[in-house]
Design an enzyme around this catalytic site. Structure first.
Site, PDB file in Angstrom:
ATOM      1  N   ASP A 147      -7.238  -0.267   0.672  1.00  0.00           N
ATOM      2  CA  ASP A 147      -6.274  -1.044  -0.109  1.00  0.00           C
ATOM      3  C   ASP A 147      -6.962  -2.304  -0.644  1.00  0.00           C
ATOM      4  O   ASP A 147      -8.024  -2.710  -0.154  1.00  0.00           O
ATOM      5  CB  ASP A 147      -5.103  -1.405   0.813  1.00  0.00           C
ATOM      6  CG  ASP A 147      -4.098  -2.317   0.164  1.00  0.00           C
ATOM      7  OD1 ASP A 147      -3.714  -2.071  -0.986  1.00  0.00           O
ATOM      8  OD2 ASP A 147      -3.705  -3.309   0.820  1.00  0.00           O
ATOM      9  N   ASP A 197      -4.917  -5.598  -2.215  1.00  0.00           N
ATOM     10  CA  ASP A 197      -4.162  -6.821  -1.913  1.00  0.00           C
ATOM     11  C   ASP A 197      -3.775  -6.898  -0.445  1.00  0.00           C
ATOM     12  O   ASP A 197      -3.178  -5.970   0.110  1.00  0.00           O
ATOM     13  CB  ASP A 197      -2.915  -6.894  -2.800  1.00  0.00           C
ATOM     14  CG  ASP A 197      -3.275  -7.252  -4.230  1.00  0.00           C
ATOM     15  OD1 ASP A 197      -3.669  -8.403  -4.463  1.00  0.00           O
ATOM     16  OD2 ASP A 197      -3.171  -6.368  -5.101  1.00  0.00           O
ATOM     17  N   LYS A 225       0.830   6.504  -2.156  1.00  0.00           N
ATOM     18  CA  LYS A 225      -0.623   6.472  -1.965  1.00  0.00           C
ATOM     19  C   LYS A 225      -1.137   7.732  -1.282  1.00  0.00           C
ATOM     20  O   LYS A 225      -2.251   8.189  -1.548  1.00  0.00           O
ATOM     21  CB  LYS A 225      -1.035   5.232  -1.175  1.00  0.00           C
ATOM     22  CG  LYS A 225      -0.905   3.932  -1.953  1.00  0.00           C
ATOM     23  CD  LYS A 225      -1.452   2.759  -1.149  1.00  0.00           C
ATOM     24  CE  LYS A 225      -1.347   1.456  -1.911  1.00  0.00           C
ATOM     25  NZ  LYS A 225      -1.925   0.317  -1.158  1.00  0.00           N
ATOM     26  N   ASP A 261      -2.684  -2.734   4.944  1.00  0.00           N
ATOM     27  CA  ASP A 261      -1.866  -3.741   5.615  1.00  0.00           C
ATOM     28  C   ASP A 261      -0.377  -3.626   5.309  1.00  0.00           C
ATOM     29  O   ASP A 261       0.436  -4.324   5.907  1.00  0.00           O
ATOM     30  CB  ASP A 261      -2.320  -5.149   5.188  1.00  0.00           C
ATOM     31  CG  ASP A 261      -1.911  -5.466   3.757  1.00  0.00           C
ATOM     32  OD1 ASP A 261      -2.296  -4.701   2.843  1.00  0.00           O
ATOM     33  OD2 ASP A 261      -1.178  -6.437   3.556  1.00  0.00           O
ATOM     34  N   ASP A 321       0.924   1.502   2.449  1.00  0.00           N
ATOM     35  CA  ASP A 321      -0.295   2.154   2.934  1.00  0.00           C
ATOM     36  C   ASP A 321       0.003   3.236   3.971  1.00  0.00           C
ATOM     37  O   ASP A 321      -0.875   4.051   4.271  1.00  0.00           O
ATOM     38  CB  ASP A 321      -1.252   1.125   3.543  1.00  0.00           C
ATOM     39  CG  ASP A 321      -1.767   0.142   2.517  1.00  0.00           C
ATOM     40  OD1 ASP A 321      -2.171   0.588   1.427  1.00  0.00           O
ATOM     41  OD2 ASP A 321      -1.737  -1.080   2.783  1.00  0.00           O
TER      42      ASP A 321
END
Length: 229
Positions: free
Chosen positions: A9, A11, A152, A175, A179
């Site tokens: 990931d 951000d 994702k 995070d 995710d």
């Protein structure tokens, strides 16, 4: 050497303080993995073009999965669209009419999703969208309208199929709640210290440090399990 694939990931994972600044030590550590022969692929809620550009300038594997799985960028002008913008735009108009505080977030142009500011009641909005074929997710950075079934995990699974990547070779690092679907298609998943308890419970490994420092901690923890690192 066993070739590993790191699905990472952006951000909140390799950025600092939520401001979009890249944690350079974390980026350098990921770059070393590429130099060792592994793949590092960004899987992000940002545009897949942003992920691709970061990969090119950061020396990572030149491919990215963006828009929370809605789009894969394989090259400068080669994109695989897995989501549909039209129902997302229709959902935006419905939300504007029925939920207070809904507005678009100024972001890099999207091809398959609509990105919203986190300025409205998400539970209310999800109720309004029930049965429309559009899902609403919260990345902590923004809210995202995607075609139902696009996330994702589904986006990265498409890339895995195209590149003959086995789940056991995939290490996912993230995070956010967005995710978690990625964690579920990876053989190993790592939640950073800034993740919620729910996200941490979905990962096979959780580290204490957050964001870029957490990535460094995660790679240290992985090293004994994968001597080729």
């Amino acid at each position: 050497m066993k070739r590993l694939v790191f699905a990472v990931d952006i951000d909140g994972t390799i950025t600092e303080n939520g401001g979009g600044r890249i944690h350079l030590d974390a980026l350098g550590a990921l770059r070393r993995l590429v130099l060792m022969g592994h793949d590092v692929i960004f899987v992000t809620g940002r545009s897949s073009v942003e992920g691709f550009l970061l990969a090119v300038f950061g020396g990572m594997t030149p491919v990215s999965v963006g828009e929370n799985g809605g789009c894969i960028t394989l090259g400068n002008s080669e994109h695989v669209l897995l989501g549909d913008m039209a129902p997302c735009m229709a959902a935006l108009e419905t939300l504007r009419d029925r939920v207070k505080g809904v507005c678009e977030k100024p972001v890099f142009p999207r091809m398959t999703e609509v990105v919203l500011e986190r300025t409205f009641d998400i539970s209310e909005a999800r109720d309004v969208l029930s049965g429309t074929g559009v899902s609403l997710s919260d990345s902590g950075y923004a809210c995202h309208l995607n075609s139902s079934g696009v996330d994702k995990g589904s986006g990265f699974s498409e890339l895995m199929q195209r590149r003959s990547i086995s789940a056991g070779d995939v290490i996912a690092i993230g995070d956010s709640a967005t995710d978690v679907p990625l964690f579920r298609v990876a053989g190993t998943s790592i939640a950073l210290g800034n993740a919620s308890e729910q996200v941490r419970s979905e990962a096979t490994i959780a580290v204490s440090a957050g964001a870029g420092e957490g990535v460094l901690e995660a790679l240290d923890k992985l090293a004994p399990r994968f001597p080729e690192m």
